[in-house]
Write an enzyme that holds these catalytic residues in place. Sequence first.
Site, PDB file in Angstrom:
ATOM      1  N   ASP A  81      98.481  25.893  67.145  1.00 23.94           N
ATOM      2  CA  ASP A  81      97.164  25.629  66.609  1.00 23.94           C
ATOM      3  C   ASP A  81      96.844  24.808  65.583  1.00 23.94           C
ATOM      4  O   ASP A  81      96.095  23.705  65.517  1.00 23.94           O
ATOM      5  CB  ASP A  81      96.341  26.807  66.368  1.00 23.94           C
ATOM      6  CG  ASP A  81      94.834  26.700  65.847  1.00 23.94           C
ATOM      7  OD1 ASP A  81      94.124  26.401  66.820  1.00 23.94           O
ATOM      8  OD2 ASP A  81      94.814  27.328  64.821  1.00 23.94           O
ATOM      9  N   SER A  86      89.667  31.824  66.948  1.00 25.49           N
ATOM     10  CA  SER A  86      90.949  32.603  67.244  1.00 25.49           C
ATOM     11  C   SER A  86      90.424  34.028  67.121  1.00 25.49           C
ATOM     12  O   SER A  86      90.854  35.164  67.687  1.00 25.49           O
ATOM     13  CB  SER A  86      92.031  32.398  66.310  1.00 25.49           C
ATOM     14  OG  SER A  86      92.373  31.098  66.572  1.00 25.49           O
ATOM     15  N   ASP A  91      94.414  31.775  73.006  1.00 20.91           N
ATOM     16  CA  ASP A  91      92.859  32.088  72.677  1.00 20.91           C
ATOM     17  C   ASP A  91      92.204  30.787  72.907  1.00 20.91           C
ATOM     18  O   ASP A  91      90.723  31.086  73.421  1.00 20.91           O
ATOM     19  CB  ASP A  91      92.974  32.528  71.352  1.00 20.91           C
ATOM     20  CG  ASP A  91      93.613  31.676  70.325  1.00 20.91           C
ATOM     21  OD1 ASP A  91      94.137  30.772  70.533  1.00 20.91           O
ATOM     22  OD2 ASP A  91      93.595  31.918  69.252  1.00 20.91           O
ATOM     23  N   HIS A  92      92.659  29.864  72.870  1.00 23.59           N
ATOM     24  CA  HIS A  92      91.811  28.319  72.895  1.00 23.59           C
ATOM     25  C   HIS A  92      92.771  27.344  73.182  1.00 23.59           C
ATOM     26  O   HIS A  92      93.887  27.573  72.521  1.00 23.59           O
ATOM     27  CB  HIS A  92      90.681  28.395  72.264  1.00 23.59           C
ATOM     28  CG  HIS A  92      91.059  28.417  70.847  1.00 23.59           C
ATOM     29  ND1 HIS A  92      91.889  27.482  70.304  1.00 23.59           N
ATOM     30  CD2 HIS A  92      91.290  29.424  69.750  1.00 23.59           C
ATOM     31  CE1 HIS A  92      92.122  27.832  68.822  1.00 23.59           C
ATOM     32  NE2 HIS A  92      91.944  29.097  68.781  1.00 23.59           N
ATOM     33  N   HIS A 122      88.704  22.879  68.093  1.00 22.00           N
ATOM     34  CA  HIS A 122      88.900  23.426  69.230  1.00 22.00           C
ATOM     35  C   HIS A 122      88.116  23.036  70.313  1.00 22.00           C
ATOM     36  O   HIS A 122      87.345  21.950  70.333  1.00 22.00           O
ATOM     37  CB  HIS A 122      88.588  25.078  69.266  1.00 22.00           C
ATOM     38  CG  HIS A 122      89.065  25.745  68.275  1.00 22.00           C
ATOM     39  ND1 HIS A 122      88.802  27.293  67.692  1.00 22.00           N
ATOM     40  CD2 HIS A 122      90.128  25.359  67.457  1.00 22.00           C
ATOM     41  CE1 HIS A 122      89.596  27.672  66.786  1.00 22.00           C
ATOM     42  NE2 HIS A 122      90.465  26.696  66.465  1.00 22.00           N
ATOM     43  N   ASP A 176      98.788  30.217  69.969  1.00 21.82           N
ATOM     44  CA  ASP A 176      97.453  29.984  69.471  1.00 21.82           C
ATOM     45  C   ASP A 176      97.137  28.548  69.673  1.00 21.82           C
ATOM     46  O   ASP A 176      97.980  27.837  69.423  1.00 21.82           O
ATOM     47  CB  ASP A 176      97.336  30.345  67.811  1.00 21.82           C
ATOM     48  CG  ASP A 176      95.982  30.400  67.612  1.00 21.82           C
ATOM     49  OD1 ASP A 176      94.951  29.347  67.795  1.00 21.82           O
ATOM     50  OD2 ASP A 176      95.423  31.379  66.992  1.00 21.82           O
ATOM     51  N   HIS A 181      94.981  21.051  65.074  1.00 22.15           N
ATOM     52  CA  HIS A 181      93.883  20.957  64.023  1.00 22.15           C
ATOM     53  C   HIS A 181      94.355  19.544  63.416  1.00 22.15           C
ATOM     54  O   HIS A 181      93.610  18.735  62.706  1.00 22.15           O
ATOM     55  CB  HIS A 181      93.957  22.222  63.118  1.00 22.15           C
ATOM     56  CG  HIS A 181      93.068  23.049  63.525  1.00 22.15           C
ATOM     57  ND1 HIS A 181      91.655  22.750  63.870  1.00 22.15           N
ATOM     58  CD2 HIS A 181      93.237  24.339  63.876  1.00 22.15           C
ATOM     59  CE1 HIS A 181      91.228  24.070  64.293  1.00 22.15           C
ATOM     60  NE2 HIS A 181      92.104  25.005  64.380  1.00 22.15           N
ATOM     61  N   GLU A 208     102.679  36.143  68.434  1.00 21.52           N
ATOM     62  CA  GLU A 208     101.919  35.000  68.322  1.00 21.52           C
ATOM     63  C   GLU A 208     102.728  33.809  67.934  1.00 21.52           C
ATOM     64  O   GLU A 208     103.126  33.968  66.660  1.00 21.52           O
ATOM     65  CB  GLU A 208     100.579  35.145  67.792  1.00 21.52           C
ATOM     66  CG  GLU A 208      99.693  34.238  67.693  1.00 21.52           C
ATOM     67  CD  GLU A 208      98.501  33.819  66.644  1.00 21.52           C
ATOM     68  OE1 GLU A 208      97.663  33.240  66.739  1.00 21.52           O
ATOM     69  OE2 GLU A 208      98.792  34.452  65.376  1.00 21.52           O
TER      70      GLU A 208
END
Length: 368
Positions: A252, A77, A294-295, A330, A36, A256, A247
């Site tokens: 991720d 996500s 996912d990104h 993101h 992620d 952030h 995952e």
Amino acid sequence: MNFKIIITFFIILGFISCKSTAELKAPKNVILLISDGTGLSQISSAFYYKESIPNYTRFQNIGLINTSSSEQDVTDSAAGATAFACGVKTYNGAIGVDANKKNVKNIVEIVSAKNIKTGVIATSAITHATPASFYAHVFNRGQEEDIALHLTKSEIDFFAGGGLNYFTQRKDGQNLLNTLKNNQFTINTDTLSDFSKIESTQKVAFLLAEKEMPKIEDGRGDFLSKATELGIEFLNKDNSGFFLMSEGSQIDWGGHNNDAPYLISELIDFDNVIGKVLDFAEKDGNTLVVVTSDHETGGFTLAAKKKKREDGSEYSDYSEIGPTFSTGGHSATLIPVFAYGPGSEKFIGVYENNEIFEKILNVTNWDK
């Protein structure tokens, strides 16, 4: 005479082509690894900060995906994972529903009907957006108590992660652990068990944290590698074929937080999982491995480190890396896809994120 020779050549070529196509091997198992929030810079960090050669180097079939959702250039996500799990572009926040809020069958529902075993693993709560997209259908990813209820009724055979509170500390007063038991789950809320202790059970659930699992920096250890190996062993025990999504959720979160050490430690942990999965796939010979994200999160860059001279002026030291971020959210950068095993050549190229779903079903013949 020359004309006859040419015609004969093309007929023979046609037979060879048909034979080659017929002999293409369909994988029995699929392992989808999702990191992620991971773009190319996050992956690149393993090449500078990992003490051993990254497992990403073991792939030869590599592609790129566009991750934009149905309504936004920059996905979240939920929409990103729904594209993988259900094969549709949808709005940010959606779990297992299309842009019109209609339920869409996910890959777990499709393959379970074919007696193929399924599992999901995450270092987040198991009710978080990415794992949820493989078994739930809700309008908003924030409905985690509803998502937990969906999991108890799903076709999932194995799951591991955090999120215990969404099953036991609920507003409706239900204890969903009882529901899981009634649906033939063996539950462990303390630790991952040995395969020998779950081999004879029908379904297995590990809920090992009240919310998310701890960070690597806070002592999570090799949970993700061990859970993934255990999931593979459990789902593969009757050799009927399986689908497993695992995952690395907290890469991720490091993005952030604009926290490079957090991000890099989680990425290296994920790379270790890739190694375990590829070791299995190489020995098995019937397993397709797909690794993607996912990104991207954080606008992460492996920039040259900024240093100061004695007079206070800054300069870039090109001999040392100083990771930087451009956002706390993101980004819309294209995301790499790495594939190994039977059918992996189908993942080469540049395409949309929801095509991952279609390619998996196509190369396995699970769409038949």
